[in-house]
Write an enzyme that holds these catalytic residues in place. Structure first.
Site, short mmCIF file in Angstrom:
data_model
loop_
_atom_site.label_atom_id
_atom_site.label_comp_id
_atom_site.label_asym_id
_atom_site.label_seq_id
_atom_site.Cartn_x
_atom_site.Cartn_y
_atom_site.Cartn_z
N LYS A 84 57.69 55.95 49.11
CA LYS A 84 59.10 56.26 48.82
C LYS A 84 60.00 55.03 48.92
CE LYS A 84 61.41 57.63 53.15
NZ LYS A 84 60.47 57.23 54.17
N HIS A 212 57.23 58.40 63.54
CA HIS A 212 57.90 57.40 62.71
C HIS A 212 59.19 57.11 63.43
CE1 HIS A 212 59.62 55.19 59.47
NE2 HIS A 212 60.42 56.15 59.05
N SER A 215 63.94 53.68 60.55
CA SER A 215 63.83 52.62 59.58
C SER A 215 65.17 51.92 59.37
CB SER A 215 63.37 53.26 58.27
OG SER A 215 63.29 52.35 57.24
N GLY A 253 58.96 51.41 59.75
CA GLY A 253 60.11 50.83 60.43
C GLY A 253 59.98 49.33 60.62
N GLU A 287 52.47 53.35 58.53
CA GLU A 287 53.04 53.67 57.21
C GLU A 287 54.18 52.72 56.88
OE1 GLU A 287 54.49 57.57 57.95
OE2 GLU A 287 52.52 58.48 57.98
N PRO A 288 53.90 51.43 56.76
CA PRO A 288 54.98 50.49 56.46
C PRO A 288 55.50 50.64 55.04
CG PRO A 288 52.88 49.37 56.34
CD PRO A 288 52.58 50.76 56.81
N GLY A 289 56.79 50.66 54.88
CA GLY A 289 57.41 50.65 53.55
C GLY A 289 58.11 49.34 53.34
#
Ligand SMILES: *Cc1c(COP(=O)(O)O)cnc(C)c1O
Length: 412
Positions: A84, A212, A215, A253, A287-289
């Site tokens: 995302k 999580h 972020s 995050g 889950e790094p974005g």
């Protein structure tokens, strides 16, 4: 990762290959920002006047370097890219959103989301899923999803009973600069056992827990508190006679640079202290974005209008808050545009306002911001534009974000 260098692997990945790939030489003596600015100048110079509209440059080397840094700094944690943050418009294979994802996939990074294919590497990380989406996940073979309510257990049992669950835990408060997500998602401590029992009753397996912390993270010590809560949930499952959990998902995050090193130090210590006895049997994933996406994208936007009011200068550009500068709203991004032409030493600057192109008066990019005199046809460059930007834009007022070009650049 197959043979060859990481860069070769990335460049031959489908999606990267289909995109508009431009190569350029990175001279070790020059600043990377200058090099990307040079590339932007040559893209503009070689495009026809009609093509001269806002575009992004996606610098793949940045992602390759970030992946090496991840493996060095957090060697026991496998990253699953949070789609995302900068997603793939599935119907448009030429766009670098796809290339971005393909690039991280090619490096061996998993994906958080439900794209078709690649199912072994997916986590469906939204704790509240619509039933058609769960059915789609079942068809696509996505076998791991998060939950934090009893109603979700019932839905999964109905739509995708072979899916394994991760119990999403509420992270510690106050860990983010950009608004806490903390009330929307995550089980509180006293809800953990009831939620585990609900899955047990429904016959849905719980493979582990996830959290999580928000972020981006502003206080890295939140990872320690969250790791403690995760351990309590692992122990609660054992106490309920459930099969031992084997997945710990520490969420996203992360921010590239020194902040990542700090977070990694806290995480490595917390994992050793809190999970040391279990680690051989527990797979730790994240889950790094923004970590992978933020610094890899640079936006170039063109000045399309101008007004002079006394000493003040105002200009309109062809991207704004409904386009990729949506991160101003969604991600509290403070844009720091710089003129592509550069500022001559001693050149006069003005307190300037930069507007986006839509008719909404809130479509304002910066105000009271010092810039040299900008004219129609000049360009502004925005760095670090990869996170929560193109993925969150819209078609509002006829400015369609999905039409924006993204050049995939690499330097050898
Ligand atoms: C958005 C999101 C992420 C990614 O966060 P970043 O700050 O971009 O790393 C990870 N996990 C979940 C569940 C998310 O919703």
């Amino acid at each position: 990762m197959g043979g060859g260098s990481p860069m070769q692997t990335v460049l031959s990945a489908p999606g990267v290959n289909d995109g508009k790939v431009v190569s350029f030489t990175l001279d070790a003596a020059t600043d990377e920002k200058d090099t990307v600015a040079g590339l932007i100048r040559s893209i503009i110079a070689t495009s026809s006047p009609a093509q001269r509209t806002a575009f992004h440059v996606f610098h793949i080397n940045t992602v390759v370097d970030l992946f090496s840094a991840w493996r060095r700094t957090l060697p026991d944690v496998r990253p699953y890219y949070a789609v995302k943050c900068n997603p793939d418009p599935a119907l448009d294979p030429g766009r670098a959103g796809r290339a971005g994802r393909r690039a991280v996939l090619a490096l061996g990074v998993g994906v958080g989301g439900i794209p078709p294919g690649a199912n072994r590497s997916n986590v469906y990380a939204n704790p509240c899923k619509a039933e058609p989406h769960l059915e789609y996940a079942a068809e696509a073979g996505v076998a791991l999803a998060t939950y934090d309510t009893e109603s979700e257990v019932a839905k999964v049992a109905r739509c995708h009973p072979r899916c394994e669950l991760l119990l999403r835990l509420k992270g510690p408060d106050g860990g983010t600069t950009g608004g806490d997500l903390m009330n929307k998602y995550g089980a509180h401590a006293h809800e953990v056992s009831p939620l585990l029992r609900a899955a047990q009753r429904a016959g849905v397996a719980v493979a582990g827990v996830s959290f999580h912390v928000g972020s981006p993270v502003s206080r890295v010590d939140v990872y320690r508190g969250a790791t403690n809560s995760a351990r309590a949930a692992f122990d609660a499952a054992v106490a309920l006679g459930m099969p031992p959990m084997r997945v710990l998902d520490i969420g996203g995050g992360f921010r590239a640079g020194a902040a990542f090193d700090e977070a990694a130090a806290v995480i490595n210590d917390a994992l050793a202290d809190v999970f040391g006895d279990l680690l051989p049997c527990v797979e730790v994933i994240a889950e790094p974005g923004r970590y992978f996406a933020e610094t890899a994208f640079t936006l170039a936007a063109r000045v399309i209008g101008k007004r002079v009011r006394g000493e003040a200068r105002e200009c309109w550009i062809d991207d704004g808050l409904y386009g990729s500068l949506n991160n101003v709203l969604m991600d509290h991004k403070v844009p720091r545009p710089r003129p592509l032409a550069g500022a001559c030493p001693g050149e006069k600057t003005y307190a300037s306002t930069v507007f986006g192109p839509t008719c909404d008066s809130r479509d304002l990019v910066v105000t009271g911001y010092q810039l040299p005199e900008m004219c129609v046809g000049d360009w502004l460059v925005f760095d670090n534009m990869g996170a929560y930007s193109t993925g969150a834009g819209s078609k509002f007022n006829g400015f369609d974000i999905s039409e924006m070009k993204i050049y995939v650049a690499y330097s050898s």
